[in-house]
Design a protein around this motif. Sequence first.
Motif, short mmCIF file in Angstrom:
data_model
loop_
_atom_site.label_atom_id
_atom_site.label_comp_id
_atom_site.label_asym_id
_atom_site.label_seq_id
_atom_site.Cartn_x
_atom_site.Cartn_y
_atom_site.Cartn_z
N LEU A 39 -9.47 24.69 -34.31
CA LEU A 39 -10.13 23.47 -34.81
C LEU A 39 -11.64 23.63 -34.84
O LEU A 39 -12.31 23.14 -35.76
CB LEU A 39 -9.71 22.26 -33.98
CG LEU A 39 -8.23 21.85 -34.11
CD1 LEU A 39 -7.90 20.72 -33.13
CD2 LEU A 39 -7.89 21.45 -35.54
N GLY A 40 -12.20 24.31 -33.85
CA GLY A 40 -13.65 24.57 -33.84
C GLY A 40 -14.07 25.46 -34.99
O GLY A 40 -15.10 25.24 -35.63
N ILE A 41 -13.26 26.50 -35.27
CA ILE A 41 -13.55 27.39 -36.41
C ILE A 41 -13.49 26.59 -37.71
O ILE A 41 -14.37 26.73 -38.57
CB ILE A 41 -12.55 28.57 -36.44
CG1 ILE A 41 -12.77 29.49 -35.25
CG2 ILE A 41 -12.66 29.33 -37.77
CD1 ILE A 41 -11.67 30.54 -35.05
N LEU A 42 -12.47 25.76 -37.85
CA LEU A 42 -12.32 24.95 -39.07
C LEU A 42 -13.51 24.01 -39.27
O LEU A 42 -14.10 23.97 -40.35
CB LEU A 42 -11.01 24.16 -39.02
CG LEU A 42 -10.75 23.21 -40.19
CD1 LEU A 42 -10.64 23.98 -41.50
CD2 LEU A 42 -9.49 22.39 -39.93
N ALA A 43 -13.89 23.29 -38.22
CA ALA A 43 -15.00 22.35 -38.34
C ALA A 43 -16.31 23.06 -38.65
O ALA A 43 -17.07 22.65 -39.53
CB ALA A 43 -15.13 21.53 -37.05
N HIS B 296 -20.03 26.10 -44.71
CA HIS B 296 -19.77 26.46 -46.10
C HIS B 296 -20.01 25.27 -47.03
O HIS B 296 -20.35 25.47 -48.20
CB HIS B 296 -18.35 27.01 -46.25
CG HIS B 296 -18.21 28.38 -45.66
ND1 HIS B 296 -17.20 29.23 -46.02
CD2 HIS B 296 -18.95 29.05 -44.74
CE1 HIS B 296 -17.32 30.37 -45.35
NE2 HIS B 296 -18.37 30.27 -44.56
N GLY B 297 -19.84 24.05 -46.53
CA GLY B 297 -20.20 22.88 -47.33
C GLY B 297 -21.68 22.89 -47.65
O GLY B 297 -22.09 22.66 -48.80
N PHE B 298 -22.49 23.20 -46.65
CA PHE B 298 -23.94 23.30 -46.85
C PHE B 298 -24.28 24.44 -47.81
O PHE B 298 -25.07 24.28 -48.74
CB PHE B 298 -24.61 23.52 -45.48
CG PHE B 298 -26.09 23.73 -45.55
CD1 PHE B 298 -26.95 22.71 -45.89
CD2 PHE B 298 -26.62 24.98 -45.24
CE1 PHE B 298 -28.32 22.91 -45.96
CE2 PHE B 298 -27.99 25.20 -45.30
CZ PHE B 298 -28.84 24.16 -45.66
N ALA C 203 -20.78 28.20 -31.62
CA ALA C 203 -20.85 29.65 -31.76
C ALA C 203 -20.54 30.09 -33.19
O ALA C 203 -21.24 30.93 -33.75
CB ALA C 203 -19.90 30.32 -30.77
N PHE C 204 -19.50 29.52 -33.79
CA PHE C 204 -19.14 29.89 -35.16
C PHE C 204 -20.18 29.43 -36.16
O PHE C 204 -20.52 30.16 -37.09
CB PHE C 204 -17.76 29.34 -35.54
CG PHE C 204 -16.71 30.39 -35.53
CD1 PHE C 204 -16.28 31.01 -36.69
CD2 PHE C 204 -16.16 30.80 -34.32
CE1 PHE C 204 -15.34 32.00 -36.65
CE2 PHE C 204 -15.21 31.79 -34.28
CZ PHE C 204 -14.79 32.40 -35.44
#
Length: 191
Positions: free
Chosen positions: A39-43, A49-51, A108-109
Amino acid sequence: MEAFLISTGIVALAEIGDKTQLLAFILAAKFKKPVPIILGILAATLVNHGFAGAIGAWVTSLVSPETMRWILGGSFIAMAIWILVPDKFDEDDAKLARYGVFVTTLIAFFLAEMGDKTQIATVGLAAKYNNLIAVVAGTTIGMMIANVPAVIFGDKIANSIKPAIVHRIAAVIFIVLGVATLLGAGSGFGL
């Protein structure tokens, strides 16, 4: 659909052996809690990537289609070269444990992805396809395709995949995209 599929494939391939995939391995080994890590990677990926996609879309509004074609073609060829350079992982990326598994992974991601190959690829893909949602969805799915197995299966996967071969395949795809763009592919779509 093309924007989504190409974005997914390129990022999934580019992510194999990337520093963020190495980070996923380390976080999985350290915390042994796959759900908050995933979930952290997804968020983090959605925000990052949205930015990056928004920047790519914005750039297309600033330059002419002909100029954009040359910028994108050159960028894709540069990405092909860059993807062949092995990543170095910074252990500090995984030292945020006092914030909990989800927040540690998110921070971190997000930080590891700043200026990373897949973030730069997202900018270029968003500029090429002028379809922010499809590109960000595709690059995010590509990140998840590469990183979720790293979190779940860890060491078993790390020893069976040859990142150099996968990077060469991704580099060839970027070269093909770059040359096709320079030759005018997609010019009927405003590029």
